[in-house]
Design a protein around this motif. Structure first.
Motif, PDB file in Angstrom:
ATOM      1  N   HIS A 229      46.530  77.285  59.554  1.00 23.45           N
ATOM      2  CA  HIS A 229      45.677  76.946  58.485  1.00 23.45           C
ATOM      3  C   HIS A 229      44.626  78.049  58.393  1.00 23.45           C
ATOM      4  N   VAL A 230      44.531  78.582  57.124  1.00 26.30           N
ATOM      5  CA  VAL A 230      43.770  79.805  56.788  1.00 26.30           C
ATOM      6  C   VAL A 230      42.611  79.100  55.724  1.00 26.30           C
ATOM      7  N   PHE A 231      41.299  80.004  56.252  1.00 25.52           N
ATOM      8  CA  PHE A 231      40.409  79.681  55.547  1.00 25.52           C
ATOM      9  C   PHE A 231      39.451  81.101  55.422  1.00 25.52           C
TER      10      PHE A 231
ATOM     11  N   PRO B  35      36.426  85.047  39.224  1.00 26.25           N
ATOM     12  CA  PRO B  35      37.643  84.469  39.176  1.00 26.25           C
ATOM     13  C   PRO B  35      38.963  84.595  40.142  1.00 26.25           C
ATOM     14  N   LYS B  36      39.875  83.593  40.233  1.00 31.51           N
ATOM     15  CA  LYS B  36      40.797  83.558  41.392  1.00 31.51           C
ATOM     16  C   LYS B  36      41.677  84.886  41.441  1.00 31.51           C
ATOM     17  N   ARG B  37      42.052  85.359  40.254  1.00 29.33           N
ATOM     18  CA  ARG B  37      43.054  86.637  40.296  1.00 29.33           C
ATOM     19  C   ARG B  37      42.033  87.892  40.080  1.00 29.33           C
ATOM     20  N   HIS B  38      40.777  87.790  40.190  1.00 33.64           N
ATOM     21  CA  HIS B  38      39.902  89.137  40.153  1.00 33.64           C
ATOM     22  C   HIS B  38      40.149  90.188  41.387  1.00 33.64           C
TER      23      HIS B  38
ATOM     24  N   SER C  17      36.551  77.481  45.983  1.00 36.31           N
ATOM     25  CA  SER C  17      37.101  77.090  44.709  1.00 36.31           C
ATOM     26  C   SER C  17      36.328  77.977  43.540  1.00 36.31           C
ATOM     27  N   PRO C  18      37.271  78.630  42.651  1.00 37.79           N
ATOM     28  CA  PRO C  18      36.653  79.554  41.853  1.00 37.79           C
ATOM     29  C   PRO C  18      36.219  78.658  40.496  1.00 37.79           C
TER      30      PRO C  18
ATOM     31  N   TYR D 286      32.833  74.206  49.271  1.00 39.01           N
ATOM     32  CA  TYR D 286      33.429  74.755  50.436  1.00 39.01           C
ATOM     33  C   TYR D 286      32.939  73.881  51.677  1.00 39.01           C
ATOM     34  N   GLU D 287      31.691  73.889  51.835  1.00 38.90           N
ATOM     35  CA  GLU D 287      31.272  73.155  53.015  1.00 38.90           C
ATOM     36  C   GLU D 287      31.935  71.855  53.076  1.00 38.90           C
ATOM     37  N   PHE D 288      31.996  71.141  51.969  1.00 43.57           N
ATOM     38  CA  PHE D 288      32.558  69.800  51.765  1.00 43.57           C
ATOM     39  C   PHE D 288      34.084  69.751  52.364  1.00 43.57           C
ATOM     40  N   ALA D 289      34.555  70.655  51.923  1.00 45.43           N
ATOM     41  CA  ALA D 289      36.302  71.147  52.281  1.00 45.43           C
ATOM     42  C   ALA D 289      36.230  71.137  53.726  1.00 45.43           C
ATOM     43  N   ILE D 290      35.493  72.072  54.166  1.00 47.09           N
ATOM     44  CA  ILE D 290      35.539  72.111  55.804  1.00 47.09           C
ATOM     45  C   ILE D 290      35.231  70.910  56.535  1.00 47.09           C
ATOM     46  N   ARG D 291      34.290  70.061  56.133  1.00 45.78           N
ATOM     47  CA  ARG D 291      34.145  68.722  56.417  1.00 45.78           C
ATOM     48  C   ARG D 291      35.450  67.987  56.438  1.00 45.78           C
TER      49      ARG D 291
END
Length: 265
Positions: free
Chosen positions: A70-72, A80-83, A110-111, A122-127
């Motif tokens: 699992h990668v973080f 942007p995501k592809r920048h 999240s971009p 991102y903190e919510f996603a980690i939680r």
């Protein structure tokens, strides 16, 4: 718990460093999978994505249990995501797209959000990952306890997006923070409590432009806030430095007895 003394590994070349780093990542991953059934890896910017490209080649790509990974990210630029400056995009190009990682196990920032919103999201996603037990919880701090965080030492002595004398160095409650290095650049970073709660932290120093900050960090003669890398001291985990001869040149010159044993190991 008492802080564990950092381990220092010095290599003659950047290529040798990359090979040994790949070996080390594989070793930590195998241990985590054997112990818990999964492996949480946190990436940062700098040359980390390029070095991890080693894992997409033989024999590594064949040996890794990719479905368990699992990668973080320890940091991300608010772009942007592809920048080209996106650390997610760099990791995709050099590493992730070349190995059979499960897409659902890749957890980017999240971009398309403002810096503060991206940090909160991102903190919510980690939680959520803690709730699913993908990531452990530190018993001493209640922070996420990632298996391995890979950091790169910057020319200014920073790691992740933790810059010298920045207020974020004092952050104790947030896991993820938005940082403005200047008016034109915002980034999202894991905070020191999260980094120092990891089971393993590795800092990579490479090139002559990191020789001075590496030396200053190793000897600890500068005010600690002016060299954030000095503040990376896992509470009950392992800290390993990987440095090439160029980055360690000033340190080795000042510590000649150490130089022989370090480079010969």
């Amino acid at each position: 718990m008492e802080k564990i003394k950092p381990e220092l590994r010095i290599f003659e070349s950047s290529e040798e460093l990359s090979s040994n780093l790949a070996d080390y990542v594989l070793q930590v991953a195998e241990s985590a999978v054997k112990e818990r059934g999964s492996f949480s890896l946190v990436l940062s910017g700098g040359d980390i994505p390029i070095r991890l490209g080693k894992l997409s080649k033989e024999p590594y790509v064949r040996l890794v249990e990719w479905s368990k990974w699992h990668v973080f990210w320890a940091e991300e630029n608010v772009v942007p995501k592809r920048h080209p400056d996106s650390y997610y995009w760099q990791a995709m190009q050099w590493f992730i797209s070349k190995v059979p990682l499960l897409p659902a196990h890749v957890n980017p920032v999240s971009p398309g959000l403002s810096g503060e919103s991206a940090a909160n999201s991102y903190e919510f996603a980690i939680r959520q990952q803690l709730k699913s037990r993908t990531v452990q919880v530190s018993r001493s701090t209640d922070c996420p306890r990632f298996d391995l965080i890979l950091l790169s030492l910057g020319p200014g002595g920073h790691v992740a997006s933790l810059y010298p004398n920045h207020p974020v160095l004092e952050e104790e409650s947030q896991w993820v923070a938005c940082v403005s290095k200047d008016e034109s650049c915002e980034s999202v970073t894991l905070t020191l409590p999260v980094i120092n709660a990891a089971t393993n932290v590795t800092i990579v120093a490479s090139g002559l432009d990191t020789a001075r900050p590496f030396m200053d960090t190793m000897v600890g003669r500068k005010p600690i806030r002016s060299h954030p890398a000095q503040m990376v001291l896992p509470r009950d985990g392992n800290l390993v430095w990987f440095a090439d001869a160029s980055a360690a040149s000033l340190f080795l010159r000042a510590n000649e007895p150490y130089a022989t044993s370090a480079t010969d190991s």
